[in-house]
Motif scaffolding. Sequence first.
Motif, short mmCIF file in Angstrom:
data_model
loop_
_atom_site.label_atom_id
_atom_site.label_comp_id
_atom_site.label_asym_id
_atom_site.label_seq_id
_atom_site.Cartn_x
_atom_site.Cartn_y
_atom_site.Cartn_z
N ASN A 176 -32.49 14.38 -8.07
CA ASN A 176 -33.83 14.39 -7.49
C ASN A 176 -34.73 15.32 -8.26
O ASN A 176 -34.37 16.48 -8.51
N ALA A 177 -35.90 14.84 -8.62
CA ALA A 177 -36.91 15.70 -9.24
C ALA A 177 -37.58 16.50 -8.14
O ALA A 177 -38.15 15.93 -7.20
N ARG A 178 -37.53 17.82 -8.27
CA ARG A 178 -38.09 18.67 -7.22
C ARG A 178 -39.36 19.36 -7.69
O ARG A 178 -39.91 19.04 -8.75
N TYR A 179 -39.82 20.31 -6.91
CA TYR A 179 -41.07 21.01 -7.17
C TYR A 179 -41.06 21.62 -8.58
O TYR A 179 -40.10 22.25 -8.98
N TRP A 193 -29.59 22.95 -6.05
CA TRP A 193 -30.78 22.89 -5.21
C TRP A 193 -32.08 22.79 -5.99
O TRP A 193 -33.16 22.83 -5.42
N GLY A 194 -32.03 22.72 -7.30
CA GLY A 194 -33.21 22.42 -8.09
C GLY A 194 -34.20 23.55 -8.28
O GLY A 194 -35.38 23.30 -8.54
N PHE A 195 -33.74 24.80 -8.19
CA PHE A 195 -34.62 25.92 -8.48
C PHE A 195 -34.58 26.25 -9.98
O PHE A 195 -33.69 25.85 -10.70
N CYS A 196 -35.60 27.00 -10.41
CA CYS A 196 -35.69 27.50 -11.79
C CYS A 196 -35.65 26.42 -12.86
O CYS A 196 -34.93 26.55 -13.86
N PRO A 197 -36.42 25.33 -12.72
CA PRO A 197 -36.51 24.41 -13.85
C PRO A 197 -37.07 25.13 -15.06
O PRO A 197 -37.92 26.03 -14.94
#
Length: 503
Positions: free
Chosen positions: A358-361, A321-325
């Motif tokens: 996907n590049a997320r926030y 889900w793209g958290f914690c980059p």
Amino acid sequence: MMKNKYIKCTIAIVAMMQIFVSCKKDFLELTPRGTALEDNFYKNETEVMQGVISVYDVMQWGTTGGYTMKMPLLSAASDDNWAGGSNASDQPNWVAYDNFNMDPRIGPQGGLWNKNFSGINRANLILSKIEGATTLSAPFKARVTAEAKFLRAYFYFDLVRWFGRVPLITAVLPTAELYTQKQSTPAQIYAQIEKDLREAYPNLPATISSAEKGRISQGAAKAQLGKVLLYQNDNTKLAEAITLFEDVNKVGNAYGFSLVPVYADIFNPANKFNSESILEIPHSNNAAWGDWGWINGGEGNVGTQFIGMDSYNGDTYSSGWGFCPVTLDLVNVMKTDPRFDATIIDGAALKAGGATYNARYQNTDYFIKKYAPLKAFRSASGVAEQNWPINEIEIRLADTYLMQAEALVKANQNPTRAKELLDAVRGRVGLASIPATLDNIYNERRLELATEGHRFFDLVRTGTAVTVLGPVGFRANKSELLPIPQTEIDITKGIITQNPGYN
């Protein structure tokens, strides 16, 4: 779409009074699963053990009052990672902690308060049942009592670090007293933690059998007590901490602990409970869970789903889900370190090889690797996102090596041993010997333990949080602690009071 799902619950002290007997752990499956009336339960060792397992179970929880998985949440609060997600509104509690813009109603505090007090209540309840049981053998009673006290100390250690002043509850509360509990000082909380751990470790086994992996060993309790002593920044406690760490760290220790020769192997999900692991929280897909309303009922690690690359298509990894980059700051300090490849996923390199995501926030194209979702471990039963069988290692030997080195330097004791411990951590990955100064030890902690959830509390306890995190919103004498959940203040009619800076 679960990336934006919120799990809401009422977070009052009354919630602490609930206990479930249908909880599970790898080391013991309940047969039959289900619930029983408390008054008719805990009559024999099997039933008491189920109660103890219900206390262990809370360690797995990560979705009480919202997504509050300890390891990635603390990483997002540090300079290792950003919050991430689809946008700033995806998980506002995470974003608030990331930029230290929490208030009594926004932030992760509700879930963390509820989780830890739930664990404490379960520990208090089973301790009362053990005390009153007449059919338990002496060795069994001593061990399960020690486990429950360790777990109560574990939950209070999280509470005191996150909130400072919290109610100190060591017995099952009558209903009339639920809303009258005042906060104790951190010193009082720490005294109880130390008492529980000192009483626990003599009655715990040195080693844990393969059938019981996940239960607490004597070495884990000593390591936890050493950590508790060190984190209080009280030099009078260093001597005891050093003795405890030395017992755990010495070559040929009674617990079987040793550094894993290959750094990356520590985090291989196929290498659970390896020789370096001291305190490890087990997760599995045994429950084949599929209930989004009560994810804590399963055994999987949803934190793994959180940190994976969104809509990833390529080799090795599964979609997340793209958290914690990972922050570019951590990337830059680690890019020449031998541990980089085992710690951080280089998304740009994956894209160059044909992968997509996907590049997320707050995307940086760098992601957490240590607990990433791997295709080879994706569950084929239940809802895969809820059933990641990837354990969390909360304390490992390299951590205790560095904590002992730190304690020795602070106490002005045995510089040779301090250097030996620091060099052992560096030597494992082929790095040269360096002086055992506090700055070098703290820097080594960041590199060795990156993205494992230690960094935020390290910054706070070493007095460097304002310098490092000030540019992203950290404020001295406020941001060290979370706000007390407003629900607790309201339901107790102000008996519980707010932390400084949040009124």
